[in-house]
Design a protein around this motif. Structure first.
Motif, PDB file in Angstrom:
ATOM      1  N   ARG A 144      -2.266   8.319   4.631  1.00  0.00           N
ATOM      2  CA  ARG A 144      -1.774   8.578   5.990  1.00  0.00           C
ATOM      3  C   ARG A 144      -2.595   7.853   7.061  1.00  0.00           C
ATOM      4  O   ARG A 144      -2.129   7.627   8.165  1.00  0.00           O
ATOM      5  CB  ARG A 144      -1.789  10.089   6.278  1.00  0.00           C
ATOM      6  CG  ARG A 144      -0.756  10.864   5.463  1.00  0.00           C
ATOM      7  CD  ARG A 144       0.658  10.512   5.936  1.00  0.00           C
ATOM      8  NE  ARG A 144       1.685  11.188   5.158  1.00  0.00           N
ATOM      9  CZ  ARG A 144       2.283  10.668   4.099  1.00  0.00           C
ATOM     10  NH1 ARG A 144       1.947   9.457   3.683  1.00  0.00           N
ATOM     11  NH2 ARG A 144       3.215  11.330   3.442  1.00  0.00           N
ATOM     12  N   GLY A 145      -3.851   7.524   6.730  1.00  0.00           N
ATOM     13  CA  GLY A 145      -4.716   6.871   7.703  1.00  0.00           C
ATOM     14  C   GLY A 145      -5.417   5.673   7.093  1.00  0.00           C
ATOM     15  O   GLY A 145      -5.826   5.701   5.929  1.00  0.00           O
ATOM     16  N   ILE A 146      -5.544   4.602   7.884  1.00  0.00           N
ATOM     17  CA  ILE A 146      -6.206   3.389   7.423  1.00  0.00           C
ATOM     18  C   ILE A 146      -7.282   2.992   8.422  1.00  0.00           C
ATOM     19  O   ILE A 146      -7.241   3.374   9.595  1.00  0.00           O
ATOM     20  CB  ILE A 146      -5.214   2.233   7.227  1.00  0.00           C
ATOM     21  CG1 ILE A 146      -4.458   1.932   8.535  1.00  0.00           C
ATOM     22  CG2 ILE A 146      -4.235   2.564   6.096  1.00  0.00           C
ATOM     23  CD1 ILE A 146      -3.498   0.754   8.435  1.00  0.00           C
ATOM     24  N   ILE A 147      -8.251   2.217   7.952  1.00  0.00           N
ATOM     25  CA  ILE A 147      -9.375   1.805   8.789  1.00  0.00           C
ATOM     26  C   ILE A 147      -9.783   0.397   8.408  1.00  0.00           C
ATOM     27  O   ILE A 147      -9.595  -0.033   7.259  1.00  0.00           O
ATOM     28  CB  ILE A 147     -10.570   2.781   8.638  1.00  0.00           C
ATOM     29  CG1 ILE A 147     -11.666   2.473   9.672  1.00  0.00           C
ATOM     30  CG2 ILE A 147     -11.125   2.774   7.216  1.00  0.00           C
ATOM     31  CD1 ILE A 147     -12.747   3.536   9.747  1.00  0.00           C
ATOM     32  N   ALA A 148     -10.334  -0.335   9.363  1.00  0.00           N
ATOM     33  CA  ALA A 148     -10.839  -1.678   9.080  1.00  0.00           C
ATOM     34  C   ALA A 148     -11.852  -2.086  10.130  1.00  0.00           C
ATOM     35  O   ALA A 148     -11.704  -1.731  11.304  1.00  0.00           O
ATOM     36  CB  ALA A 148      -9.705  -2.696   9.047  1.00  0.00           C
ATOM     37  N   PRO A 149     -12.884  -2.828   9.734  1.00  0.00           N
ATOM     38  CA  PRO A 149     -13.738  -3.491  10.723  1.00  0.00           C
ATOM     39  C   PRO A 149     -13.041  -4.760  11.189  1.00  0.00           C
ATOM     40  O   PRO A 149     -12.270  -5.381  10.433  1.00  0.00           O
ATOM     41  CB  PRO A 149     -15.002  -3.824   9.924  1.00  0.00           C
ATOM     42  CG  PRO A 149     -14.488  -4.030   8.527  1.00  0.00           C
ATOM     43  CD  PRO A 149     -13.320  -3.090   8.348  1.00  0.00           C
ATOM     44  N   ALA A 183       1.732   0.902  12.560  1.00  0.00           N
ATOM     45  CA  ALA A 183       2.638   1.665  13.414  1.00  0.00           C
ATOM     46  C   ALA A 183       4.064   1.599  12.891  1.00  0.00           C
ATOM     47  O   ALA A 183       4.808   2.594  12.964  1.00  0.00           O
ATOM     48  CB  ALA A 183       2.577   1.131  14.846  1.00  0.00           C
ATOM     49  N   ARG A 184       4.464   0.447  12.339  1.00  0.00           N
ATOM     50  CA  ARG A 184       5.815   0.307  11.798  1.00  0.00           C
ATOM     51  C   ARG A 184       6.037   1.249  10.618  1.00  0.00           C
ATOM     52  O   ARG A 184       7.181   1.633  10.330  1.00  0.00           O
ATOM     53  CB  ARG A 184       6.064  -1.135  11.353  1.00  0.00           C
ATOM     54  CG  ARG A 184       6.057  -2.151  12.482  1.00  0.00           C
ATOM     55  CD  ARG A 184       6.218  -3.577  11.974  1.00  0.00           C
ATOM     56  NE  ARG A 184       7.573  -3.835  11.485  1.00  0.00           N
ATOM     57  CZ  ARG A 184       7.874  -4.114  10.238  1.00  0.00           C
ATOM     58  NH1 ARG A 184       6.923  -4.178   9.316  1.00  0.00           N
ATOM     59  NH2 ARG A 184       9.125  -4.333   9.884  1.00  0.00           N
ATOM     60  N   LEU A 185       4.943   1.628   9.932  1.00  0.00           N
ATOM     61  CA  LEU A 185       5.039   2.463   8.736  1.00  0.00           C
ATOM     62  C   LEU A 185       4.581   3.899   8.983  1.00  0.00           C
ATOM     63  O   LEU A 185       4.491   4.692   8.045  1.00  0.00           O
ATOM     64  CB  LEU A 185       4.199   1.842   7.611  1.00  0.00           C
ATOM     65  CG  LEU A 185       4.670   0.449   7.160  1.00  0.00           C
ATOM     66  CD1 LEU A 185       3.628  -0.197   6.240  1.00  0.00           C
ATOM     67  CD2 LEU A 185       6.022   0.536   6.457  1.00  0.00           C
ATOM     68  N   GLY A 186       4.267   4.235  10.223  1.00  0.00           N
ATOM     69  CA  GLY A 186       3.853   5.589  10.550  1.00  0.00           C
ATOM     70  C   GLY A 186       2.447   5.947  10.132  1.00  0.00           C
ATOM     71  O   GLY A 186       2.124   7.129   9.960  1.00  0.00           O
ATOM     72  N   LEU A 197       0.820  -1.206   0.000  1.00  0.00           N
ATOM     73  CA  LEU A 197       0.000   0.000   0.000  1.00  0.00           C
ATOM     74  C   LEU A 197       0.857   1.260   0.000  1.00  0.00           C
ATOM     75  O   LEU A 197       0.618   2.184  -0.789  1.00  0.00           O
ATOM     76  CB  LEU A 197      -0.936  -0.005   1.211  1.00  0.00           C
ATOM     77  CG  LEU A 197      -1.752   1.279   1.425  1.00  0.00           C
ATOM     78  CD1 LEU A 197      -2.751   1.474   0.296  1.00  0.00           C
ATOM     79  CD2 LEU A 197      -2.457   1.245   2.777  1.00  0.00           C
ATOM     80  N   VAL A 198       1.832   1.342   0.894  1.00  0.00           N
ATOM     81  CA  VAL A 198       2.619   2.582   0.989  1.00  0.00           C
ATOM     82  C   VAL A 198       3.501   2.781  -0.235  1.00  0.00           C
ATOM     83  O   VAL A 198       3.886   3.917  -0.547  1.00  0.00           O
ATOM     84  CB  VAL A 198       3.467   2.616   2.276  1.00  0.00           C
ATOM     85  CG1 VAL A 198       2.572   2.579   3.512  1.00  0.00           C
ATOM     86  CG2 VAL A 198       4.480   1.477   2.337  1.00  0.00           C
ATOM     87  N   ARG A 199       3.798   1.710  -0.969  1.00  0.00           N
ATOM     88  CA  ARG A 199       4.571   1.875  -2.203  1.00  0.00           C
ATOM     89  C   ARG A 199       3.696   2.341  -3.368  1.00  0.00           C
ATOM     90  O   ARG A 199       4.120   3.166  -4.169  1.00  0.00           O
ATOM     91  CB  ARG A 199       5.279   0.561  -2.559  1.00  0.00           C
ATOM     92  CG  ARG A 199       6.503   0.299  -1.679  1.00  0.00           C
ATOM     93  CD  ARG A 199       7.318  -0.908  -2.114  1.00  0.00           C
ATOM     94  NE  ARG A 199       6.682  -2.171  -1.767  1.00  0.00           N
ATOM     95  CZ  ARG A 199       6.130  -2.998  -2.627  1.00  0.00           C
ATOM     96  NH1 ARG A 199       6.102  -2.689  -3.920  1.00  0.00           N
ATOM     97  NH2 ARG A 199       5.587  -4.130  -2.232  1.00  0.00           N
ATOM     98  N   ARG A 200       2.462   1.826  -3.437  1.00  0.00           N
ATOM     99  CA  ARG A 200       1.617   2.234  -4.564  1.00  0.00           C
ATOM    100  C   ARG A 200       0.804   3.496  -4.271  1.00  0.00           C
ATOM    101  O   ARG A 200       0.328   4.154  -5.201  1.00  0.00           O
ATOM    102  CB  ARG A 200       0.685   1.093  -4.968  1.00  0.00           C
ATOM    103  CG  ARG A 200      -0.420   0.756  -3.984  1.00  0.00           C
ATOM    104  CD  ARG A 200      -1.389  -0.276  -4.549  1.00  0.00           C
ATOM    105  NE  ARG A 200      -2.405  -0.647  -3.571  1.00  0.00           N
ATOM    106  CZ  ARG A 200      -2.359  -1.729  -2.818  1.00  0.00           C
ATOM    107  NH1 ARG A 200      -1.315  -2.552  -2.922  1.00  0.00           N
ATOM    108  NH2 ARG A 200      -3.315  -2.002  -1.951  1.00  0.00           N
TER     109      ARG A 200
END
Length: 322
Positions: free
Chosen positions: A72-77, A91-94, A64-67
């Motif tokens: 900056r923010g992600i969400i999931a149920p 957290a590892r990717l900020g 995700l962070v490469r493409r």
């Protein structure tokens, strides 16, 4: 149906091993005696998060962070383990992580997600209602939705199955719990890539039978959820992509009751002194259900102990059973 190559799965595994080591597979004498055959347990309860989900999020979020570096923010149920995985890897990717859980969700899983830095929002009475609220927040706040099933998640999860199949290439059968399908699809992908002949049978809760009903009908069937013990299997609607893989590649889908799962949790503890959450013990519950039949008798089988994240009070109650 797309299945990744061995080279692609090994590349995904290399990403996983930057965040966690491989997990062991053991054959426990008392468990072999109880099941009546040779059993190899894949200990995904030994990942840093106590769940196999730790693997998939590492690979998904790296891609995700490469493409999409602007995210900056992600969400999931989630019911917990998926949320822990994206909180850990995010957290590892900020990345800022939001998870949406249904009311009455595991108190300790919620606490773990908060401890990993996630914003935890309680909404709805089951996973599907939490998912609908997460979609609304995604649109309102401009977040990226991390799905419960995706090819990158499967590639990460498959690293555990590569470990098991390489260690024990002559397994006759593996039994795999199904929540939203990344676990069983990881097993399918690894089996295909390595060319092993192991049969794969899915396991659902009889109190959340959507995947079993859908498998037997050949198309998606929605089913009510009432499981109390196996919250990781609390699926009301099968994911379309994972269901397609299950329909094409799985040998069968079995259903186990909460009582059977509770007995399997006790059996794991008494035979191995390992903690299994409900979904984590579902494969063993299914093995005990069919242990006198031809699929088990005289065979060598693999069981993923997919997670050990069970609330202390629930486990105390379960251990009091026979």
């Amino acid at each position: 149906m797309y299945l990744p190559s061995l080279a692609e799965l090994d590349a995904a595994a290399a990403l996983v091993y930057r965040a966690m080591p491989p997990t062991p597979q053991y054959s426990w004498p008392l468990l072999n005696e109880a099941v009546g055959t040779g059993v190899w347990v894949k200990h995904e309860n030994h990942t840093p998060l106590g769940t196999f989900k730790a693997r998939g999020a590492v690979v998904y979020l790296d891609a995700l962070v490469r493409r999409a570096p602007e995210v900056r923010g992600i969400i999931a149920p989630t019911r917990g383990n998926h949320g822990q995985a994206i909180a850990f890897s995010g957290a590892r990717l900020g990345l800022q992580v939001t998870v949406v859980v249904p009311h009455g969700n595991s108190v300790e899983k919620n606490a773990c997600m908060r401890g990993l830095g996630a914003r935890v929002i309680e909404h709805g009475h089951d996973f599907q209602e939490s998912r609908e609220h997460a979609l609304a927040l995604m649109r309102d706040e401009g977040l990226h939705m991390v799905p419960s099933y995706h090819e990158d998640l499967v590639a990460g999860v498959a690293s555990g199955w590569l470990e098991l199949f390489r260690a024990q290439p002559d397994l006759d059968l593996v039994l795999v719990p199904i929540g939203q399908g990344s676990g069983i699809c990881g097993a399918i992908a690894a089996r295909h890539a390595l060319g092993v002949k192991t049969r794969i049978i899915g396991v659902v809760s009889s109190h959340a039978p959507a995947y079993q009903l859908s498998f037997r009908a050949g198309y998606s069937i929605e089913a009510a959820v009432s499981t109390v013990v196996a919250d990781g299997l609390a699926c009301r609607v099968a994911d379309a992509a994972s269901l397609a893989a299950v329909l094409e590649c799985a040998d069968d889908v079995l259903a186990v009751s909460d009582d059977e799962v509770a007995r399997a949790m006790r059996l794991y503890y008494r035979c191995t002194h390992n903690l299994a959450e409900g979904a984590g013990a579902a494969a063993l519950a299914a093995a005990m259900q069919i242990k006198d039949g031809p699929l088990i008798r005289g065979k060598k089988i693999g069981l993923p102990l997919t997670g050990g994240n069970v609330d202390a009070e629930l486990f105390r109650h379960i251990l009091q059973g026979p």
